[in-house]
Design a protein around this motif. Structure first.
Motif, PDB file in Angstrom:
ATOM      1  N   ARG A  31       0.844  -1.203   0.000  1.00  0.00           N
ATOM      2  CA  ARG A  31       0.000   0.000   0.000  1.00  0.00           C
ATOM      3  C   ARG A  31       0.879   1.252   0.000  1.00  0.00           C
ATOM      4  O   ARG A  31       0.612   2.215  -0.714  1.00  0.00           O
ATOM      5  N   ALA A  32       1.946   1.227   0.788  1.00  0.00           N
ATOM      6  CA  ALA A  32       2.855   2.380   0.839  1.00  0.00           C
ATOM      7  C   ALA A  32       3.505   2.616  -0.514  1.00  0.00           C
ATOM      8  O   ALA A  32       3.655   3.771  -0.940  1.00  0.00           O
ATOM      9  N   ALA A  33       3.882   1.547  -1.210  1.00  0.00           N
ATOM     10  CA  ALA A  33       4.486   1.695  -2.543  1.00  0.00           C
ATOM     11  C   ALA A  33       3.482   2.307  -3.509  1.00  0.00           C
ATOM     12  O   ALA A  33       3.817   3.185  -4.300  1.00  0.00           O
ATOM     13  N   GLY A  34       2.238   1.836  -3.457  1.00  0.00           N
ATOM     14  CA  GLY A  34       1.193   2.397  -4.318  1.00  0.00           C
ATOM     15  C   GLY A  34       0.965   3.869  -4.034  1.00  0.00           C
ATOM     16  O   GLY A  34       0.828   4.679  -4.959  1.00  0.00           O
ATOM     17  N   ASP A  35       0.947   4.228  -2.755  1.00  0.00           N
ATOM     18  CA  ASP A  35       0.774   5.636  -2.379  1.00  0.00           C
ATOM     19  C   ASP A  35       1.945   6.481  -2.883  1.00  0.00           C
ATOM     20  O   ASP A  35       1.756   7.610  -3.340  1.00  0.00           O
ATOM     21  N   ALA A  36       3.165   5.924  -2.811  1.00  0.00           N
ATOM     22  CA  ALA A  36       4.345   6.660  -3.284  1.00  0.00           C
ATOM     23  C   ALA A  36       4.268   6.887  -4.786  1.00  0.00           C
ATOM     24  O   ALA A  36       4.568   7.980  -5.279  1.00  0.00           O
ATOM     25  N   VAL A  37       3.867   5.878  -5.544  1.00  0.00           N
ATOM     26  CA  VAL A  37       3.720   6.023  -7.001  1.00  0.00           C
ATOM     27  C   VAL A  37       2.663   7.078  -7.300  1.00  0.00           C
ATOM     28  O   VAL A  37       2.859   7.939  -8.162  1.00  0.00           O
ATOM     29  N   LEU A  38       1.556   7.041  -6.578  1.00  0.00           N
ATOM     30  CA  LEU A  38       0.493   8.024  -6.785  1.00  0.00           C
ATOM     31  C   LEU A  38       1.002   9.441  -6.530  1.00  0.00           C
ATOM     32  O   LEU A  38       0.701  10.359  -7.294  1.00  0.00           O
ATOM     33  N   VAL A  61       4.079  10.563  -6.858  1.00  0.00           N
ATOM     34  CA  VAL A  61       4.986  10.938  -7.948  1.00  0.00           C
ATOM     35  C   VAL A  61       4.185  11.294  -9.198  1.00  0.00           C
ATOM     36  O   VAL A  61       4.426  12.322  -9.839  1.00  0.00           O
ATOM     37  N   VAL A  62       3.249  10.439  -9.548  1.00  0.00           N
ATOM     38  CA  VAL A  62       2.443  10.667 -10.756  1.00  0.00           C
ATOM     39  C   VAL A  62       1.679  11.983 -10.638  1.00  0.00           C
ATOM     40  O   VAL A  62       1.642  12.778 -11.575  1.00  0.00           O
ATOM     41  N   THR A  63       1.088  12.219  -9.476  1.00  0.00           N
ATOM     42  CA  THR A  63       0.301  13.438  -9.277  1.00  0.00           C
ATOM     43  C   THR A  63       1.183  14.674  -9.251  1.00  0.00           C
ATOM     44  O   THR A  63       0.897  15.670  -9.912  1.00  0.00           O
ATOM     45  N   ARG A  64       2.276  14.619  -8.522  1.00  0.00           N
ATOM     46  CA  ARG A  64       3.150  15.777  -8.349  1.00  0.00           C
ATOM     47  C   ARG A  64       3.797  16.198  -9.664  1.00  0.00           C
ATOM     48  O   ARG A  64       3.967  17.372  -9.943  1.00  0.00           O
ATOM     49  N   HIS A  65       4.157  15.253 -10.496  1.00  0.00           N
ATOM     50  CA  HIS A  65       4.887  15.561 -11.719  1.00  0.00           C
ATOM     51  C   HIS A  65       4.023  15.466 -12.970  1.00  0.00           C
ATOM     52  O   HIS A  65       4.534  15.519 -14.082  1.00  0.00           O
ATOM     53  N   ASN A  66       2.721  15.309 -12.769  1.00  0.00           N
ATOM     54  CA  ASN A  66       1.769  15.254 -13.876  1.00  0.00           C
ATOM     55  C   ASN A  66       2.211  14.243 -14.949  1.00  0.00           C
ATOM     56  O   ASN A  66       2.252  14.535 -16.138  1.00  0.00           O
ATOM     57  N   ILE A  67       2.560  13.052 -14.494  1.00  0.00           N
ATOM     58  CA  ILE A  67       2.993  11.989 -15.397  1.00  0.00           C
ATOM     59  C   ILE A  67       1.753  11.288 -15.951  1.00  0.00           C
ATOM     60  O   ILE A  67       0.857  10.905 -15.207  1.00  0.00           O
ATOM     61  N   GLY A  68       1.715  11.117 -17.251  1.00  0.00           N
ATOM     62  CA  GLY A  68       0.575  10.472 -17.880  1.00  0.00           C
ATOM     63  C   GLY A  68       0.719   8.969 -17.980  1.00  0.00           C
ATOM     64  O   GLY A  68      -0.259   8.235 -17.942  1.00  0.00           O
ATOM     65  N   ARG A  69       1.941   8.489 -18.089  1.00  0.00           N
ATOM     66  CA  ARG A  69       2.165   7.046 -18.229  1.00  0.00           C
ATOM     67  C   ARG A  69       3.474   6.671 -17.544  1.00  0.00           C
ATOM     68  O   ARG A  69       4.467   7.384 -17.650  1.00  0.00           O
ATOM     69  N   MET A  70       3.461   5.543 -16.867  1.00  0.00           N
ATOM     70  CA  MET A  70       4.639   5.111 -16.124  1.00  0.00           C
ATOM     71  C   MET A  70       4.777   3.604 -16.249  1.00  0.00           C
ATOM     72  O   MET A  70       3.805   2.878 -16.119  1.00  0.00           O
ATOM     73  N   GLY A  71       5.983   3.132 -16.522  1.00  0.00           N
ATOM     74  CA  GLY A  71       6.246   1.693 -16.579  1.00  0.00           C
ATOM     75  C   GLY A  71       6.983   1.243 -15.335  1.00  0.00           C
ATOM     76  O   GLY A  71       7.886   1.914 -14.865  1.00  0.00           O
ATOM     77  N   LEU A  72       6.584   0.115 -14.794  1.00  0.00           N
ATOM     78  CA  LEU A  72       7.229  -0.460 -13.622  1.00  0.00           C
ATOM     79  C   LEU A  72       7.667  -1.877 -13.956  1.00  0.00           C
ATOM     80  O   LEU A  72       6.955  -2.602 -14.640  1.00  0.00           O
ATOM     81  N   VAL A  73       8.831  -2.279 -13.468  1.00  0.00           N
ATOM     82  CA  VAL A  73       9.324  -3.629 -13.688  1.00  0.00           C
ATOM     83  C   VAL A  73       9.250  -4.378 -12.360  1.00  0.00           C
ATOM     84  O   VAL A  73       9.819  -3.949 -11.361  1.00  0.00           O
ATOM     85  N   ALA A  74       8.543  -5.500 -12.355  1.00  0.00           N
ATOM     86  CA  ALA A  74       8.386  -6.320 -11.158  1.00  0.00           C
ATOM     87  C   ALA A  74       9.614  -7.208 -10.962  1.00  0.00           C
ATOM     88  O   ALA A  74      10.441  -7.366 -11.867  1.00  0.00           O
ATOM     89  N   ASP A  75       9.723  -7.799  -9.762  1.00  0.00           N
ATOM     90  CA  ASP A  75      10.844  -8.689  -9.461  1.00  0.00           C
ATOM     91  C   ASP A  75      10.947  -9.844 -10.440  1.00  0.00           C
ATOM     92  O   ASP A  75      12.031 -10.330 -10.734  1.00  0.00           O
ATOM     93  N   ASP A  76       9.805 -10.307 -10.964  1.00  0.00           N
ATOM     94  CA  ASP A  76       9.826 -11.440 -11.895  1.00  0.00           C
ATOM     95  C   ASP A  76      10.141 -11.016 -13.323  1.00  0.00           C
ATOM     96  O   ASP A  76      10.130 -11.827 -14.239  1.00  0.00           O
ATOM     97  N   GLY A  77      10.409  -9.724 -13.538  1.00  0.00           N
ATOM     98  CA  GLY A  77      10.756  -9.220 -14.863  1.00  0.00           C
ATOM     99  C   GLY A  77       9.575  -8.716 -15.673  1.00  0.00           C
ATOM    100  O   GLY A  77       9.754  -8.134 -16.732  1.00  0.00           O
TER     101      GLY A  77
END
Length: 153
Positions: A115-122, A124-140
């Motif tokens: 939940r904390a990671a999701g809140d952190a991403v939110l 960043v996205v909100t503060r920097h007005n990012i429209g699209r973001m890619g994330l890489v999971a541990d499994d690749g």
């Protein structure tokens, strides 16, 4: 090496790495804290001939802008002991539950890291007005997050 000797060696090493930071200047900086140590006391501490109290150790760490652990541990010390000192994980073979150890020693971290990671991403996205973001999971796998205005769903 005794704890007093180790603290003294680390204090000397860190102080000498700061250009122009003499024992007298360090003593002046400590005088502004609630734990002053005069230059002679600092000299004796660096040589392991004066014990440094826990409160003095914290004041020294603040003035030198290092973690108190940095004054307590050898710079080339066992990484497992460094992780233990930072409250990241119990000592190997201690039998302690790693999650309970971390919760007890890092109370400032959220109980639900996902939940904390999701809140952190939110944030960043909100503060920097990012429209699209890619994330890489541990499994690749790659996850794409896309910001959608409510009126465009």
């Amino acid at each position: 090496m005794s704890t007093d000797d180790l603290i003294g060696a680390n204090l000397a090493r860190i102080r000498r790495s700061r250009p122009g930071l003499s024992l007298r200047k360090l003593a002046e900086q400590l005088a502004a804290t609630d734990r002053p140590i005069n230059a002679d006391g600092l000299n004796r501490a660096e040589k392991g001939r004066r014990q440094v109290s826990a409160a003095e150790l914290v004041a020294l760490a603040e003035v030198l802008d290092v973690s108190p652990v940095t004054l307590l541990m050898p710079p080339d010390g066992d990484p497992a002991r460094w992780r233990w000192m930072h409250g990241e994980e119990p000592l190997p073979d201690s039998g302690a539950d790693p999650e309970a150890f971390r919760r007890e020693n890092r109370p400032y971290e959220p109980a639900d890291p996902l939940r904390a990671a999701g809140d952190a991403v939110l944030r960043v996205v909100t503060r920097h007005n990012i429209g699209r973001m890619g994330l890489v999971a541990d499994d690749g796998s790659v996850w794409t997050l896309e910001k959608v205005d409510r009126g465009q769903r």
